[in-house]
Design a protein around this motif. Sequence first.
Motif, PDB file in Angstrom:
ATOM      1  N   ASN A 132      -3.444   0.680  -2.497  1.00 32.27           N
ATOM      2  CA  ASN A 132      -3.340  -0.699  -2.046  1.00 32.27           C
ATOM      3  C   ASN A 132      -3.627  -1.683  -3.183  1.00 32.27           C
ATOM      4  O   ASN A 132      -3.484  -2.893  -3.013  1.00 32.27           O
ATOM      5  CB  ASN A 132      -4.282  -0.965  -0.861  1.00 32.27           C
ATOM      6  CG  ASN A 132      -5.730  -0.608  -1.161  1.00 32.27           C
ATOM      7  OD1 ASN A 132      -6.009   0.331  -1.900  1.00 32.27           O
ATOM      8  ND2 ASN A 132      -6.650  -1.355  -0.582  1.00 32.27           N
ATOM      9  N   TYR A 133      -3.999  -1.187  -4.346  1.00 32.33           N
ATOM     10  CA  TYR A 133      -4.223  -2.020  -5.526  1.00 32.33           C
ATOM     11  C   TYR A 133      -3.057  -1.889  -6.500  1.00 32.33           C
ATOM     12  O   TYR A 133      -2.637  -2.867  -7.115  1.00 32.33           O
ATOM     13  CB  TYR A 133      -5.534  -1.620  -6.203  1.00 32.33           C
ATOM     14  CG  TYR A 133      -5.826  -2.412  -7.445  1.00 32.33           C
ATOM     15  CD1 TYR A 133      -6.267  -3.732  -7.362  1.00 32.33           C
ATOM     16  CD2 TYR A 133      -5.668  -1.842  -8.711  1.00 32.33           C
ATOM     17  CE1 TYR A 133      -6.525  -4.466  -8.509  1.00 32.33           C
ATOM     18  CE2 TYR A 133      -5.930  -2.564  -9.862  1.00 32.33           C
ATOM     19  CZ  TYR A 133      -6.361  -3.880  -9.758  1.00 32.33           C
ATOM     20  OH  TYR A 133      -6.620  -4.604 -10.890  1.00 32.33           O
ATOM     21  N   SER A 134      -2.511  -0.689  -6.650  1.00 32.34           N
ATOM     22  CA  SER A 134      -1.397  -0.429  -7.568  1.00 32.34           C
ATOM     23  C   SER A 134      -0.280   0.313  -6.831  1.00 32.34           C
ATOM     24  O   SER A 134       0.001   1.470  -7.119  1.00 32.34           O
ATOM     25  CB  SER A 134      -1.873   0.418  -8.757  1.00 32.34           C
ATOM     26  OG  SER A 134      -2.869  -0.246  -9.487  1.00 32.34           O
ATOM     27  N   PRO A 135       0.381  -0.334  -5.856  1.00 28.91           N
ATOM     28  CA  PRO A 135       1.454   0.340  -5.122  1.00 28.91           C
ATOM     29  C   PRO A 135       2.677   0.572  -6.001  1.00 28.91           C
ATOM     30  O   PRO A 135       2.696   0.170  -7.176  1.00 28.91           O
ATOM     31  CB  PRO A 135       1.762  -0.648  -3.993  1.00 28.91           C
ATOM     32  CG  PRO A 135       1.378  -1.983  -4.542  1.00 28.91           C
ATOM     33  CD  PRO A 135       0.189  -1.719  -5.432  1.00 28.91           C
ATOM     34  N   ALA A 136       3.688   1.198  -5.453  1.00 29.28           N
ATOM     35  CA  ALA A 136       4.893   1.530  -6.220  1.00 29.28           C
ATOM     36  C   ALA A 136       5.532   0.306  -6.867  1.00 29.28           C
ATOM     37  O   ALA A 136       6.095   0.385  -7.949  1.00 29.28           O
ATOM     38  CB  ALA A 136       5.901   2.233  -5.325  1.00 29.28           C
ATOM     39  N   ALA A 189       5.194   6.510  -6.849  1.00 31.72           N
ATOM     40  CA  ALA A 189       3.920   5.899  -6.480  1.00 31.72           C
ATOM     41  C   ALA A 189       2.806   6.828  -6.951  1.00 31.72           C
ATOM     42  O   ALA A 189       2.757   7.988  -6.576  1.00 31.72           O
ATOM     43  CB  ALA A 189       3.853   5.705  -4.964  1.00 31.72           C
ATOM     44  N   GLY A 190       1.935   6.339  -7.791  1.00 32.31           N
ATOM     45  CA  GLY A 190       0.790   7.138  -8.224  1.00 32.31           C
ATOM     46  C   GLY A 190       1.116   8.165  -9.289  1.00 32.31           C
ATOM     47  O   GLY A 190       2.156   8.125  -9.933  1.00 32.31           O
ATOM     48  N   ASN A 191       0.186   9.076  -9.487  1.00 35.74           N
ATOM     49  CA  ASN A 191       0.152  10.106 -10.527  1.00 35.74           C
ATOM     50  C   ASN A 191      -0.031   9.463 -11.899  1.00 35.74           C
ATOM     51  O   ASN A 191      -1.148   9.368 -12.362  1.00 35.74           O
ATOM     52  CB  ASN A 191       1.348  11.049 -10.482  1.00 35.74           C
ATOM     53  CG  ASN A 191       0.975  12.421 -11.036  1.00 35.74           C
ATOM     54  OD1 ASN A 191      -0.142  12.905 -10.831  1.00 35.74           O
ATOM     55  ND2 ASN A 191       1.885  13.048 -11.748  1.00 35.74           N
ATOM     56  N   VAL A 192       1.038   9.057 -12.594  1.00 38.16           N
ATOM     57  CA  VAL A 192       0.858   8.281 -13.833  1.00 38.16           C
ATOM     58  C   VAL A 192       1.667   6.990 -13.720  1.00 38.16           C
ATOM     59  O   VAL A 192       2.713   6.957 -13.070  1.00 38.16           O
ATOM     60  CB  VAL A 192       1.279   9.062 -15.107  1.00 38.16           C
ATOM     61  CG1 VAL A 192       0.414  10.287 -15.301  1.00 38.16           C
ATOM     62  CG2 VAL A 192       2.747   9.419 -15.113  1.00 38.16           C
ATOM     63  N   ARG A 193       1.155   5.931 -14.335  1.00 38.53           N
ATOM     64  CA  ARG A 193       1.949   4.699 -14.441  1.00 38.53           C
ATOM     65  C   ARG A 193       3.129   5.023 -15.339  1.00 38.53           C
ATOM     66  O   ARG A 193       3.050   5.928 -16.163  1.00 38.53           O
ATOM     67  CB  ARG A 193       1.115   3.575 -15.066  1.00 38.53           C
ATOM     68  CG  ARG A 193      -0.103   3.214 -14.261  1.00 38.53           C
ATOM     69  CD  ARG A 193      -1.004   2.309 -15.071  1.00 38.53           C
ATOM     70  NE  ARG A 193      -1.127   2.865 -16.421  1.00 38.53           N
ATOM     71  CZ  ARG A 193      -2.201   2.820 -17.174  1.00 38.53           C
ATOM     72  NH1 ARG A 193      -3.273   2.255 -16.749  1.00 38.53           N
ATOM     73  NH2 ARG A 193      -2.226   3.345 -18.370  1.00 38.53           N
ATOM     74  N   GLU A 194       4.208   4.272 -15.228  1.00 44.32           N
ATOM     75  CA  GLU A 194       5.405   4.593 -15.997  1.00 44.32           C
ATOM     76  C   GLU A 194       5.894   3.385 -16.791  1.00 44.32           C
ATOM     77  O   GLU A 194       6.123   2.311 -16.234  1.00 44.32           O
ATOM     78  CB  GLU A 194       6.504   5.096 -15.058  1.00 44.32           C
ATOM     79  CG  GLU A 194       6.093   6.374 -14.345  1.00 44.32           C
ATOM     80  CD  GLU A 194       7.168   6.927 -13.428  1.00 44.32           C
ATOM     81  OE1 GLU A 194       8.369   6.728 -13.715  1.00 44.32           O
ATOM     82  OE2 GLU A 194       6.805   7.558 -12.420  1.00 44.32           O
ATOM     83  N   ASN A 248       0.838  -1.195   0.000  1.00 43.06           N
ATOM     84  CA  ASN A 248       0.000   0.000   0.000  1.00 43.06           C
ATOM     85  C   ASN A 248       0.879   1.252   0.000  1.00 43.06           C
ATOM     86  O   ASN A 248       1.552   1.541   0.977  1.00 43.06           O
ATOM     87  CB  ASN A 248      -0.913   0.001   1.225  1.00 43.06           C
ATOM     88  CG  ASN A 248      -1.982   1.065   1.167  1.00 43.06           C
ATOM     89  OD1 ASN A 248      -1.917   1.992   0.353  1.00 43.06           O
ATOM     90  ND2 ASN A 248      -2.976   0.961   2.021  1.00 43.06           N
ATOM     91  N   SER A 249       0.855   1.998  -1.094  1.00 42.43           N
ATOM     92  CA  SER A 249       1.649   3.219  -1.230  1.00 42.43           C
ATOM     93  C   SER A 249       0.805   4.480  -1.077  1.00 42.43           C
ATOM     94  O   SER A 249       1.229   5.570  -1.449  1.00 42.43           O
ATOM     95  CB  SER A 249       2.354   3.230  -2.588  1.00 42.43           C
ATOM     96  OG  SER A 249       3.227   2.141  -2.735  1.00 42.43           O
ATOM     97  N   SER A 250      -0.387   4.360  -0.515  1.00 45.72           N
ATOM     98  CA  SER A 250      -1.304   5.502  -0.453  1.00 45.72           C
ATOM     99  C   SER A 250      -0.831   6.619   0.470  1.00 45.72           C
ATOM    100  O   SER A 250      -1.309   7.742   0.363  1.00 45.72           O
ATOM    101  CB  SER A 250      -2.706   5.051  -0.044  1.00 45.72           C
ATOM    102  OG  SER A 250      -2.690   4.445   1.223  1.00 45.72           O
ATOM    103  N   SER A 251       0.131   6.360   1.354  1.00 43.79           N
ATOM    104  CA  SER A 251       0.603   7.423   2.245  1.00 43.79           C
ATOM    105  C   SER A 251       1.683   8.300   1.592  1.00 43.79           C
ATOM    106  O   SER A 251       2.020   9.346   2.122  1.00 43.79           O
ATOM    107  CB  SER A 251       1.159   6.830   3.546  1.00 43.79           C
ATOM    108  OG  SER A 251       2.373   6.147   3.310  1.00 43.79           O
TER     109      SER A 251
END
Length: 198
Positions: free
Chosen positions: A171-175, A142-147, A103-106
């Motif tokens: 928590n679905y697409s963490p770093a 983590a987040g913003n756009v996939r790379e 989970n990278s949401s923080s």
Amino acid sequence: TTEYTNMVNSITSNKGFYVARYEASANSDSSKAQSKRGATAWGSISQTDAITKSANYNSALHSHLMYGIEWDSILNWLNGNATISSSTSGQTKTMELADIQTNSSSWGNYNNSTGNAAANKGSKQTTGKSEYWKANNIYDLAGNVREWTQEKYSTGTSRANRGGYCYSLGNYSPAGNRGGSDASYADDGLGFRSSFYL
């Protein structure tokens, strides 16, 4: 490929590589990638074009689209060595493996970002928008756009993209997330980042 071999040899010899601090954005005529704070993250680009635009960034530094092994090396380096925002506003914590793999949401721009990372969450933002979306001075892993990366995802021309994106959940697409699309695919939530070796 020769570039991959040269990159591995350089990393072995020099004990590391450089990565762009920000997600790629376009220079004034869209001929090459740049790493610039406050720019529009370059989306709607195929993996094939991201390879070309990254190579044009700086030939003297052997710029290229990141390989999956480089992405994983950065995440391994961050684990236990980066201070990130915690899920509680106003607090920080040392990054743990769960912040990368579970989970990278923080510390990323997701639809369910928490704590200090929640400001401006859930929509695509300019590069380096939040100090709470970085780890060891690398923004938006983590987040913003996939790379896009140069890593194969499966058979054929499917290539891996990493890091999740703003409309997804941390928590679905963490770093550490690894998704895949055909190398010719492009959408606004799929960008890239350049890296460099000597």
